[in-house]
Scaffold this active site. Structure first.
Site, PDB file in Angstrom:
ATOM      1  N   ASN A  48      -4.738  -4.798   7.590  1.00  0.00           N
ATOM      2  CA  ASN A  48      -5.748  -4.540   8.622  1.00  0.00           C
ATOM      3  C   ASN A  48      -5.666  -3.121   9.137  1.00  0.00           C
ATOM      4  OD1 ASN A  48      -5.039  -4.370  11.767  1.00  0.00           O
ATOM      5  ND2 ASN A  48      -3.392  -5.487  10.734  1.00  0.00           N
ATOM      6  N   TYR A  73      -7.759  -2.403  12.114  1.00  0.00           N
ATOM      7  CA  TYR A  73      -8.672  -2.614  13.238  1.00  0.00           C
ATOM      8  C   TYR A  73      -8.824  -1.348  14.074  1.00  0.00           C
ATOM      9  CZ  TYR A  73      -9.728  -7.638  13.428  1.00  0.00           C
ATOM     10  OH  TYR A  73     -10.236  -8.884  13.196  1.00  0.00           O
ATOM     11  N   VAL A 109       5.541   1.710  21.527  1.00  0.00           N
ATOM     12  CA  VAL A 109       6.189   3.017  21.552  1.00  0.00           C
ATOM     13  C   VAL A 109       6.347   3.514  20.142  1.00  0.00           C
ATOM     14  CG1 VAL A 109       7.515   2.608  23.623  1.00  0.00           C
ATOM     15  CG2 VAL A 109       8.570   2.263  21.406  1.00  0.00           C
ATOM     16  N   SER A 124       8.499   6.641  18.054  1.00  0.00           N
ATOM     17  CA  SER A 124       9.449   7.739  18.169  1.00  0.00           C
ATOM     18  C   SER A 124       9.131   8.765  17.093  1.00  0.00           C
ATOM     19  CB  SER A 124      10.862   7.207  17.978  1.00  0.00           C
ATOM     20  OG  SER A 124      11.771   8.267  17.967  1.00  0.00           O
ATOM     21  N   ASN A 150       6.244  -5.189  13.077  1.00  0.00           N
ATOM     22  CA  ASN A 150       4.784  -5.066  13.113  1.00  0.00           C
ATOM     23  C   ASN A 150       4.335  -5.047  11.658  1.00  0.00           C
ATOM     24  OD1 ASN A 150       2.104  -4.561  13.814  1.00  0.00           O
ATOM     25  ND2 ASN A 150       2.604  -2.978  15.310  1.00  0.00           N
TER      26      ASN A 150
HETATM   27  C1  FMN Z   1      -5.489  -8.643  11.791  1.00  0.00           C
HETATM   28  C2  FMN Z   1      -4.279  -8.214  12.544  1.00  0.00           C
HETATM   29  C3  FMN Z   1      -4.416  -7.627  13.806  1.00  0.00           C
HETATM   30  C4  FMN Z   1      -3.307  -7.206  14.521  1.00  0.00           C
HETATM   31  N1  FMN Z   1      -3.463  -6.634  15.761  1.00  0.00           N
HETATM   32  C5  FMN Z   1      -2.369  -6.220  16.441  1.00  0.00           C
HETATM   33  C6  FMN Z   1      -2.474  -5.603  17.721  1.00  0.00           C
HETATM   34  O1  FMN Z   1      -3.548  -5.450  18.283  1.00  0.00           O
HETATM   35  N2  FMN Z   1      -1.349  -5.174  18.323  1.00  0.00           N
HETATM   36  C7  FMN Z   1      -0.122  -5.347  17.754  1.00  0.00           C
HETATM   37  O2  FMN Z   1       0.873  -4.960  18.329  1.00  0.00           O
HETATM   38  N3  FMN Z   1       0.016  -5.955  16.578  1.00  0.00           N
HETATM   39  C8  FMN Z   1      -1.063  -6.385  15.908  1.00  0.00           C
HETATM   40  N4  FMN Z   1      -0.899  -6.991  14.692  1.00  0.00           N
HETATM   41  C9  FMN Z   1       0.447  -7.204  14.173  1.00  0.00           C
HETATM   42  C10 FMN Z   1       0.950  -8.622  14.436  1.00  0.00           C
HETATM   43  O3  FMN Z   1       1.058  -8.878  15.813  1.00  0.00           O
HETATM   44  C11 FMN Z   1       2.328  -8.851  13.789  1.00  0.00           C
HETATM   45  O4  FMN Z   1       3.287  -8.066  14.466  1.00  0.00           O
HETATM   46  C12 FMN Z   1       2.336  -8.497  12.316  1.00  0.00           C
HETATM   47  O5  FMN Z   1       1.199  -9.013  11.677  1.00  0.00           O
HETATM   48  C13 FMN Z   1       3.587  -9.018  11.595  1.00  0.00           C
HETATM   49  O6  FMN Z   1       3.757 -10.394  11.760  1.00  0.00           O
HETATM   50  P1  FMN Z   1       3.313 -11.498  10.655  1.00  0.00           P
HETATM   51  O7  FMN Z   1       4.024 -11.199   9.398  1.00  0.00           O
HETATM   52  O8  FMN Z   1       3.711 -12.806  11.260  1.00  0.00           O
HETATM   53  O9  FMN Z   1       1.838 -11.373  10.520  1.00  0.00           O
HETATM   54  C14 FMN Z   1      -2.018  -7.405  13.972  1.00  0.00           C
HETATM   55  C15 FMN Z   1      -1.889  -8.017  12.721  1.00  0.00           C
HETATM   56  C16 FMN Z   1      -2.981  -8.423  12.008  1.00  0.00           C
HETATM   57  C17 FMN Z   1      -2.792  -9.064  10.672  1.00  0.00           C
HETATM   58  C1  NAG Z   2       1.647   4.156  20.070  1.00  0.00           C
HETATM   59  O1  NAG Z   2       2.331   5.112  20.835  1.00  0.00           O
HETATM   60  C2  NAG Z   2       2.517   6.331  20.202  1.00  0.00           C
HETATM   61  C3  NAG Z   2       3.301   7.208  21.136  1.00  0.00           C
HETATM   62  O2  NAG Z   2       2.703   7.271  22.383  1.00  0.00           O
HETATM   63  C4  NAG Z   2       1.201   6.936  19.791  1.00  0.00           C
HETATM   64  O3  NAG Z   2       1.439   8.050  18.988  1.00  0.00           O
HETATM   65  C5  NAG Z   2       0.367   5.931  19.008  1.00  0.00           C
HETATM   66  O4  NAG Z   2      -0.911   6.436  18.784  1.00  0.00           O
HETATM   67  C6  NAG Z   2       0.269   4.655  19.774  1.00  0.00           C
HETATM   68  N1  NAG Z   2      -0.479   3.697  19.019  1.00  0.00           N
HETATM   69  C7  NAG Z   2      -1.412   2.982  19.554  1.00  0.00           C
HETATM   70  C8  NAG Z   2      -2.127   2.083  18.619  1.00  0.00           C
HETATM   71  O5  NAG Z   2      -1.680   3.019  20.734  1.00  0.00           O
HETATM   72  C1  NAG Z   3       0.947  -2.814  15.254  1.00  0.00           C
HETATM   73  O1  NAG Z   3       0.171  -2.569  14.108  1.00  0.00           O
HETATM   74  C2  NAG Z   3      -1.229  -2.653  14.330  1.00  0.00           C
HETATM   75  C3  NAG Z   3      -1.887  -2.514  12.998  1.00  0.00           C
HETATM   76  O2  NAG Z   3      -1.645  -3.640  12.245  1.00  0.00           O
HETATM   77  C4  NAG Z   3      -1.643  -1.577  15.315  1.00  0.00           C
HETATM   78  O3  NAG Z   3      -3.024  -1.651  15.590  1.00  0.00           O
HETATM   79  C5  NAG Z   3      -0.881  -1.780  16.609  1.00  0.00           C
HETATM   80  O4  NAG Z   3      -1.152  -0.737  17.500  1.00  0.00           O
HETATM   81  C6  NAG Z   3       0.616  -1.831  16.356  1.00  0.00           C
HETATM   82  N1  NAG Z   3       1.258  -2.239  17.574  1.00  0.00           N
HETATM   83  C7  NAG Z   3       2.101  -1.483  18.228  1.00  0.00           C
HETATM   84  C8  NAG Z   3       2.597  -2.068  19.493  1.00  0.00           C
HETATM   85  O5  NAG Z   3       2.448  -0.399  17.820  1.00  0.00           O
END
Ligand code: FMN
Ligand code: NAG
Ligand code: NAG
Length: 512
Positions: free
Chosen positions: A159, A161, A256, A258, A328
């Protein structure tokens, strides 16, 4: 929040019967109702999942349809739910997290319910943690479609998104409405006072989940147009989201990252992160509610270099963040899918799509990361432990403390321990050390209290698909195993299945 009880729905069916059909139809209907609304029903996997996929070739459309269906079913009180959560005879799955005794250590992760439309329907499926979001301060569209892709042969997804969100205000409105409905249905009245009463714990349930033994996590993020380098702006984005959403959350989750710039020293890496996180923690603490929500950070599995993890851990300690969600999706494709696996040309092409990959392939990486985070987090207390008459016991470096808490925690720790031993087929030398070293110095209770005071909580996400893996993850030092992709391929009964498998594994370990 059970809006409609099964009895109501059944009496509705009965009236229909009198009008139209006969008693046989009623019996059939009642049976179907009980069957369909039970998460254990196979129909949720072998019928619902393929049908959804067949009707909606686009993965995102299927997701929307699934969410809309759950939402509608919930509003009529005929949503699938776990009926036997208490009756799951055998091992107790409860864990202690942030001072709450959670019913079980399974959670659903962010992105399933991006707008917080169906937190209650998700909670009804059986997890003890539901994470909604992420929400950004201002609404944003995310990337152009298509942006979600299936790799069915691998039970994986890709994905990109790009964090589509209707904004924090919109989510807050929805969550506020939910609390007011809860207050109303439970006889506390309607309006701001009733809301306040519930949020301050007056109803005897956590203000986020509104269910005893469960917690609601709300993920917040910054807007895309907010520049990473502009620390103050990033911090403002997060603080704004906290102000809007903290009242309705038990846990706030922030992203976050790094930086991995060669030559950047730890301090340079840690400072900016710490400042952002301090902002979030400060804002969360000043929420107008009896108990402030906990704050967790979610860290990418791609930031896996020692310096990166050390930097993040240091920022966690300095800023006072309460825990970390390890894992993630991954951007990496190298060595992701074993050589011998034959992908169709179409799936090969999909694998090249940009975005985050999720699937069972990620499990070992998640497990490894949990172990590393557990070790580093336990090594670096924020302040020296208070002086004790007894010789000080260092937190054990062994990653074997899924829970830090009293009573039932004990049971699961030990059961999980023995489960692990039997799984590994070893004599469990590593885990035996834990008990040993603790007993040497302090009593177990004292040690545990100290630990509870100090230990950061870990949730794990990435590639967890069955009960055995969930146990392994907990045993490596996580308190909660979160799932997403497994639910998409396994259907609505997935959480129940994983919990059942955990119970079975633990029973087996006990017998041996
Ligand atoms: C379609 C899709 C959308 C996701 N959207 C987010 C999101 O908005 N924020 C986030 O932190 N993780 C997002 N994730 C990551 C999931 O929360 C999860 O951490 C990741 O898919 C790994 O776990 P899994 O193997 O059980 O899918 C997304 C994952 C998928 C597949
Ligand atoms: C997550 O946080 C990092 C550091 O602030 C930033 O570079 C990144 O764009 C952030 N990602 C999202 C999806 O907010
Ligand atoms: C985890 O990954 C998704 C993409 O799958 C991203 O949109 C999201 O910002 C990530 N979450 C964090 C907390 O970094």
């Amino acid at each position: 929040m059970q809006v409609t009880s099964p009895a109501d729905a059944r009496s509705l069916v009965t009236r229909l019967k009198n009008l139209l059909f006969g008693a046989s139809i009623f019996l059939f209907g009642a049976f179907s109702y009980l069957y369909i609304t039970d998460t254990r029903a196979g129909v949720h996997q072998w019928l619902a999942v393929p049908v959804l996929r067949w009707i909606y070739p686009d993965a995102e459309d299927a997701h929307h349809a699934g969410t809309a269906t759950l939402k509608a079913l919930y509003s009529f009180g005929i949503h699938p739910r776990e009926r036997n959560s208490k009756a799951q005879d055998g091992a107790d799955l409860s864990v202690e997290v942030f001072g709450h005794k959670l019913q079980n250590p399974i959670g659903t992760s962010a992105g399933i319910d991006k707008l917080a439309e169906i937190p209650d329907a998700l909670l009804a499926l059986g997890p003890a943690i539901v994470e909604v979001g992420g929400a950004t301060p201002y609404p944003q569209d995310g990337n152009p479609k298509p942006r979600v892709f299936r790799l069915p042969s691998q039970k994986a997804l890709i994905n990109r998104y790009g964090l589509n969100s209707l904004g924090a205000e919109d989510m807050a409105m929805r969550l506020r409405e939910r609390v007011r409905l809860f207050a109303y249905h439970n006889g506390y009245g309607i309006g701001p006072e009733a809301e306040e009463l519930v949020l301050n714990g007056g109803a005897g349930v956590p203000p986020g989940s509104l269910v005893e033994g469960k917690l609601l996590a709300v993920q917040i993020a910054k807007n895309k147009f907010t520049k990473d380098e502009d620390l103050d702006a990033v911090r403002r984005d997060y603080v704004y989201c906290v102000e809007k959403l903290a009242p309705y959350a038990d846990i706030l989750v922030v992203n976050v990252s790094s930086p991995n710039t060669p030559g950047l020293r730890t301090l340079q890496r840690v400072e900016p992160l710490t400042r952002i996180l301090e902002g979030v923690v400060g804002a969360a603490k000043s929420v107008n509610r009896k108990t402030a929500p906990k704050v967790m950070v979610k860290v990418s599995p791609d930031e896996d270099q020692d310096e990166q993890i050390e930097g993040i851990v240091e920022a966690i300690w300095r800023s006072g963040v309460d825990g970390v969600i390890v894992g993630n999706t991954t951007k990496r494709r190298h060595n992701l899918i074993p050589q011998h696996v034959d992908l169709s040309p179409k799936e090969r092409q999909i694998l090249d799509e940009q975005g985050g990959f999720s699937g069972p392939h990620m499990f070992e990486r998640t497990l490894g990361l949990v172990k590393r985070y557990r070790r580093l987090l336990d090594e670096r207390p924020p302040v020296p432990p208070p002086p004790k008459p007894e010789p000080v016991v260092k937190p054990s470096p062994s990653p074997a403390k899924p829970v830090a808490g009293p009573a039932s925690a004990d049971v699961i720790t030990e059961t999980i321990e023995s489960a692990k031993e039997s799984l590994a087929g070893s004599s469990g030398a590593g885990s035996a050390e834990v008990g040993g070293s603790l007993v040497d110095g302090l009593t177990r209770d004292q040690a545990r209290q100290e630990q509870q005071h100090e230990q950061k909580v870990i949730f794990a996400t990435g590639g967890i698909t069955n009960g055995k893996q969930a146990l392994e993850i907990l045993n490596a030092g996580a308190s909660v195993a979160q799932i997403y992709t497994a639910l998409i391929y396994g259907g609505l009964g997935t959480v129940s299945r994983i919990k059942r498998e955990m119970t079975e594994e633990m029973e087996m370990a006990r017998k041996n």
